[in-house]
Design a protein around this motif. Sequence first.
Motif, mmCIF file in Angstrom:
data_model
loop_
_atom_site.group_PDB
_atom_site.id
_atom_site.type_symbol
_atom_site.label_atom_id
_atom_site.label_comp_id
_atom_site.label_asym_id
_atom_site.label_seq_id
_atom_site.Cartn_x
_atom_site.Cartn_y
_atom_site.Cartn_z
ATOM 1 N N ASP A 6 -1.583 -8.632 -7.385
ATOM 2 C CA ASP A 6 0.222 -9.263 -8.144
ATOM 3 C C ASP A 6 -0.430 -9.042 -9.879
ATOM 4 O O ASP A 6 -1.931 -9.757 -10.409
ATOM 5 C CB ASP A 6 0.360 -10.359 -7.641
ATOM 6 C CG ASP A 6 1.320 -10.010 -6.035
ATOM 7 O OD1 ASP A 6 0.865 -8.581 -5.835
ATOM 8 O OD2 ASP A 6 0.392 -10.867 -5.531
ATOM 9 N N GLY A 7 0.202 -8.618 -10.120
ATOM 10 C CA GLY A 7 0.271 -9.155 -11.731
ATOM 11 C C GLY A 7 -0.856 -8.276 -12.309
ATOM 12 O O GLY A 7 -1.071 -7.432 -13.912
ATOM 13 N N MET A 9 -0.866 -4.800 -11.224
ATOM 14 C CA MET A 9 0.022 -3.129 -10.990
ATOM 15 C C MET A 9 1.361 -3.407 -10.204
ATOM 16 O O MET A 9 1.160 -4.470 -9.299
ATOM 17 C CB MET A 9 -0.958 -2.008 -10.513
ATOM 18 C CG MET A 9 -1.269 -2.008 -9.054
ATOM 19 S SD MET A 9 -1.982 -0.410 -8.561
ATOM 20 C CE MET A 9 -1.176 0.235 -8.431
ATOM 21 N N GLU A 10 2.248 -2.655 -10.320
ATOM 22 C CA GLU A 10 3.546 -3.154 -9.685
ATOM 23 C C GLU A 10 3.412 -1.431 -8.741
ATOM 24 O O GLU A 10 2.576 -0.894 -8.686
ATOM 25 C CB GLU A 10 4.571 -2.308 -10.637
ATOM 26 C CG GLU A 10 5.185 -2.933 -12.167
ATOM 27 C CD GLU A 10 5.497 -4.616 -11.201
ATOM 28 O OE1 GLU A 10 6.424 -4.719 -9.641
ATOM 29 O OE2 GLU A 10 5.225 -5.755 -11.491
ATOM 30 N N ARG A 11 3.737 -1.772 -7.398
ATOM 31 C CA ARG A 11 3.772 -1.225 -6.173
ATOM 32 C C ARG A 11 4.806 0.085 -6.594
ATOM 33 O O ARG A 11 5.411 0.598 -6.938
ATOM 34 C CB ARG A 11 4.539 -1.376 -4.780
ATOM 35 C CG ARG A 11 4.757 -1.124 -3.455
ATOM 36 C CD ARG A 11 4.792 -1.351 -2.150
ATOM 37 N NE ARG A 11 4.538 -0.987 -1.558
ATOM 38 C CZ ARG A 11 5.261 0.118 -0.506
ATOM 39 N NH1 ARG A 11 6.555 0.421 -1.329
ATOM 40 N NH2 ARG A 11 4.930 0.674 0.541
ATOM 41 N N ARG A 31 0.904 4.591 -2.530
ATOM 42 C CA ARG A 31 1.002 3.299 -2.527
ATOM 43 C C ARG A 31 0.584 2.295 -1.103
ATOM 44 O O ARG A 31 0.705 1.270 -1.011
ATOM 45 C CB ARG A 31 2.699 2.995 -1.629
ATOM 46 C CG ARG A 31 3.587 3.859 -2.454
ATOM 47 C CD ARG A 31 5.217 4.376 -1.569
ATOM 48 N NE ARG A 31 6.338 4.033 -2.288
ATOM 49 C CZ ARG A 31 7.585 5.208 -1.232
ATOM 50 N NH1 ARG A 31 7.244 5.546 -0.627
ATOM 51 N NH2 ARG A 31 7.781 5.155 -2.971
ATOM 52 N N TYR A 34 -2.116 0.617 -3.228
ATOM 53 C CA TYR A 34 -2.057 -1.021 -3.082
ATOM 54 C C TYR A 34 -1.689 -1.284 -2.031
ATOM 55 O O TYR A 34 -2.007 -2.862 -2.011
ATOM 56 C CB TYR A 34 -0.461 -0.864 -4.398
ATOM 57 C CG TYR A 34 0.542 -1.485 -4.693
ATOM 58 C CD1 TYR A 34 0.315 -2.438 -5.043
ATOM 59 C CD2 TYR A 34 0.998 -2.051 -3.354
ATOM 60 C CE1 TYR A 34 0.866 -3.497 -5.854
ATOM 61 C CE2 TYR A 34 2.055 -3.595 -3.276
ATOM 62 C CZ TYR A 34 1.506 -4.114 -5.014
ATOM 63 O OH TYR A 34 2.217 -5.790 -5.556
ATOM 64 N N HIS A 38 -3.105 -5.201 -1.548
ATOM 65 C CA HIS A 38 -2.130 -6.089 -1.667
ATOM 66 C C HIS A 38 -2.286 -7.613 -0.952
ATOM 67 O O HIS A 38 -1.890 -8.233 -0.247
ATOM 68 C CB HIS A 38 -0.444 -6.435 -1.695
ATOM 69 C CG HIS A 38 0.584 -7.132 -1.818
ATOM 70 N ND1 HIS A 38 0.302 -8.164 -2.517
ATOM 71 C CD2 HIS A 38 1.430 -7.688 -0.687
ATOM 72 C CE1 HIS A 38 1.302 -8.572 -2.330
ATOM 73 N NE2 HIS A 38 1.511 -8.723 -1.264
#
Length: 100
Positions: A6-7, A9-11, A31, A34, A38
């Motif tokens: 979190d913070g 990169m974006e999914r 994905r 990520y 996550h």
Amino acid sequence: MEGDVDGVMERPMSIGSNEDGPKGEELNRERDKYDAWHAQKGISRTNAKRKYIEALIETMHRYASTTADARELVAELEFVWDQIKNNSPPSSASSPGRAR
């Protein structure tokens, strides 16, 4: 090494008609990376390193034990890991470079 995802990169998502974004298999790999990162949210650096080493040894057992040299290396890594894995991390008072 970055902490929680979190913070950072974006999914990854499908970009639609944008030619610059990842597509198909590459998008699925991104994905998956990520999602795996996550899933470890909140884990300490020390525990993350421990899990990494354990996964590395397990992977080496599976894929790198085809020769005597490889098996010997895996055995040595396991021996060292068994000696240190239960050591607790040093306290901040005994960290290198810190005055005592």
